[in-house]
Motif scaffolding. Sequence first.
Motif, short mmCIF file in Angstrom:
data_model
loop_
_atom_site.label_atom_id
_atom_site.label_comp_id
_atom_site.label_asym_id
_atom_site.label_seq_id
_atom_site.Cartn_x
_atom_site.Cartn_y
_atom_site.Cartn_z
N VAL A 49 0.85 -1.19 0.00
CA VAL A 49 0.00 0.00 0.00
C VAL A 49 0.89 1.24 0.00
O VAL A 49 2.10 1.16 0.25
CB VAL A 49 -0.98 0.01 1.20
N TYR A 50 0.30 2.39 -0.26
CA TYR A 50 1.10 3.58 -0.48
C TYR A 50 1.99 3.94 0.70
O TYR A 50 3.09 4.47 0.51
CB TYR A 50 0.24 4.76 -0.94
N VAL A 51 1.58 3.66 1.93
CA VAL A 51 2.43 4.02 3.06
C VAL A 51 3.73 3.22 3.08
O VAL A 51 4.69 3.61 3.73
CB VAL A 51 1.69 3.88 4.41
N ASP A 52 3.78 2.11 2.34
CA ASP A 52 5.01 1.32 2.24
C ASP A 52 6.04 1.99 1.33
O ASP A 52 7.22 1.65 1.39
CB ASP A 52 4.72 -0.08 1.69
N LYS A 53 5.60 2.91 0.48
CA LYS A 53 6.49 3.50 -0.54
C LYS A 53 6.49 5.02 -0.57
O LYS A 53 7.14 5.60 -1.42
CB LYS A 53 6.05 3.01 -1.93
N LEU A 54 5.77 5.68 0.30
CA LEU A 54 5.58 7.12 0.18
C LEU A 54 6.86 7.92 0.35
O LEU A 54 7.82 7.46 0.97
CB LEU A 54 4.52 7.61 1.17
N GLU A 55 6.86 9.11 -0.24
CA GLU A 55 7.92 10.09 -0.01
C GLU A 55 7.58 10.77 1.32
O GLU A 55 6.57 11.47 1.41
CB GLU A 55 7.95 11.14 -1.13
N PRO A 56 8.38 10.56 2.37
CA PRO A 56 8.02 11.08 3.69
C PRO A 56 7.72 12.57 3.73
O PRO A 56 6.82 13.00 4.45
CB PRO A 56 9.24 10.75 4.55
N ARG A 57 8.44 13.34 2.93
CA ARG A 57 8.23 14.80 2.96
C ARG A 57 6.86 15.20 2.41
O ARG A 57 6.40 16.31 2.63
CB ARG A 57 9.31 15.50 2.15
N SER A 58 6.21 14.29 1.68
CA SER A 58 4.93 14.64 1.05
C SER A 58 3.72 14.23 1.88
O SER A 58 2.60 14.57 1.52
CB SER A 58 4.83 14.01 -0.34
#
Length: 86
Positions: A49-58
């Motif tokens: 899911v997206y939280v596994d790959k997200l750009e933390p700053r975004s």
Amino acid sequence: MPGYTAVVNRPLAITATYTDPTGHPHHRPLTGWPSRIFQHETDHLSGTVYVDKLEPRSLSTTQTYTDLWNDPVPTRAAEALRFELD
């Protein structure tokens, strides 16, 4: 994470490889939004899911993201938050 969203850095151009319901293989070039959608849905097939790959700053509330960077390809978010897109 209801109420939150973030950018997932994904290649803007891919070759989608898949098998249709009749068992025939296909290879199709995809760019931009269709490329991102295909990758997103393929991630789900792998349990990602997206939280596994997200750009933390975004990471932001959905409303803030919509107000500032609502684009199919997150170019404005990457520029504003200073991270590279593939």
